[in-house]
Design an enzyme around this catalytic site. Structure first.
Site, short mmCIF file in Angstrom:
data_model
loop_
_atom_site.label_atom_id
_atom_site.label_comp_id
_atom_site.label_asym_id
_atom_site.label_seq_id
_atom_site.Cartn_x
_atom_site.Cartn_y
_atom_site.Cartn_z
N ASP A 30 0.75 -1.08 0.15
CA ASP A 30 0.01 -0.09 0.03
C ASP A 30 0.78 1.28 -0.14
OD1 ASP A 30 -3.17 0.63 1.15
OD2 ASP A 30 -1.82 2.17 1.04
N ASN A 87 -12.85 -3.17 2.56
CA ASN A 87 -13.54 -2.25 2.66
C ASN A 87 -14.58 -2.30 1.31
OD1 ASN A 87 -12.32 -1.18 4.88
ND2 ASN A 87 -10.82 -0.04 3.68
N GLN A 94 -14.41 2.24 1.09
CA GLN A 94 -13.83 1.95 -0.18
C GLN A 94 -13.45 2.97 -1.00
OE1 GLN A 94 -15.90 -0.93 -2.52
NE2 GLN A 94 -14.21 -1.44 -3.85
N HIS A 100 -10.17 -5.37 -3.29
CA HIS A 100 -8.97 -5.54 -2.88
C HIS A 100 -8.89 -5.87 -1.30
CE1 HIS A 100 -9.97 -1.54 -2.52
NE2 HIS A 100 -9.36 -1.28 -1.39
N ILE A 101 -8.07 -6.78 -0.92
CA ILE A 101 -7.93 -7.43 0.55
C ILE A 101 -6.59 -6.78 1.09
CG2 ILE A 101 -7.63 -9.36 2.00
CD1 ILE A 101 -8.66 -10.95 -0.29
N HIS A 102 -6.84 -5.85 2.03
CA HIS A 102 -5.78 -5.36 2.74
C HIS A 102 -5.21 -6.32 3.91
CE1 HIS A 102 -6.73 -0.91 2.39
NE2 HIS A 102 -7.95 -1.32 1.83
P1 AMP Z 1 -9.72 1.31 0.20
O1 AMP Z 1 -9.71 2.49 0.89
O2 AMP Z 1 -10.08 0.09 0.96
O3 AMP Z 1 -10.46 1.55 -1.17
O4 AMP Z 1 -8.15 0.93 -0.13
C1 AMP Z 1 -7.40 1.65 -1.02
C2 AMP Z 1 -6.06 1.78 -0.69
O5 AMP Z 1 -5.21 1.86 -1.96
C3 AMP Z 1 -5.63 2.76 0.16
O6 AMP Z 1 -5.05 2.05 1.37
C4 AMP Z 1 -4.57 3.39 -0.42
O7 AMP Z 1 -3.36 3.93 0.18
C5 AMP Z 1 -4.06 2.45 -1.53
N1 AMP Z 1 -3.44 3.12 -2.61
C6 AMP Z 1 -4.17 4.09 -3.33
N2 AMP Z 1 -3.12 4.45 -4.58
C7 AMP Z 1 -2.29 3.33 -4.54
C8 AMP Z 1 -1.25 3.09 -5.36
N3 AMP Z 1 -0.57 3.85 -6.67
N4 AMP Z 1 -0.40 2.20 -5.16
C9 AMP Z 1 -0.40 1.30 -3.89
N5 AMP Z 1 -1.51 1.59 -2.97
C10 AMP Z 1 -2.41 2.64 -3.41
#
Ligand code: AMP
Length: 114
Positions: A30, A87, A94, A100-102
């Site tokens: 991330d 999320n 989200q 996506h799985i954190h």
């Molecule tokens: P969500 O809020 O569950 O949709 O998570 C999206 C995640 O993507 C967030 O934790 C961001 O920090 C991450 N994110 C956004 N852009 C990028 C990127 N270019 N590379 C890696 N992670 C990213």
């Protein structure tokens, strides 16, 4: 249809620190880590969210679930513990409409989240 940000990462059109990939999924760090280890695991298939997955995706989802443990082991957080988060939608926080799985670990995490 326009590619999602995460499809562009999977297709190497946008750089990311990829930690694992195979024919079905990609895992990368991330960009704004919430903990010492923060990996996002995505299917290559652009399913918008877990709520949009169908029975057709059952094997793919099982594959992703099994990869969670492999990634946690590779990141050295299996023994200490970690959190997996999906999320979904606005209230779920989200921000990227590609399932996506954190995988978050490396420190003690609070529950419930804010
Ligand atoms: P969500 O809020 O569950 O949709 O998570 C999206 C995640 O993507 C967030 O934790 C961001 O920090 C991450 N994110 C956004 N852009 C990028 C990127 N270019 N590379 C890696 N992670 C990213």
């Amino acid at each position: 249809m326009e590619k999602t940000l995460f499809q562009k990462i999977a297709d190497k059109e946008i750089p990311a620190a990829i930690v694992y990939e195979d024919e079905l999924c990609v895992a990368f760090r991330d960009i704004a880590p919430a903990a010492p280890v923060h990996v996002l695991l995505i299917p290559r298939k652009p399913i918008p969210s877990i709520a949009a997955a169908t029975a057709e995706d059952a094997e793919l989802l099982a594959h992703l679930m099994l990869k969670v443990g492999d990634i946690a082991r590779a990141e050295g957080i299996e023994a200490s513990g970690f959190r997996t988060v999906l999320n979904t939608g606005d209230d779920g926080g989200q921000t990227v409409p590609h399932l996506h799985i954190h995988i978050i670990g490396g420190r003690s995490l609070q529950w419930p989240p804010g």
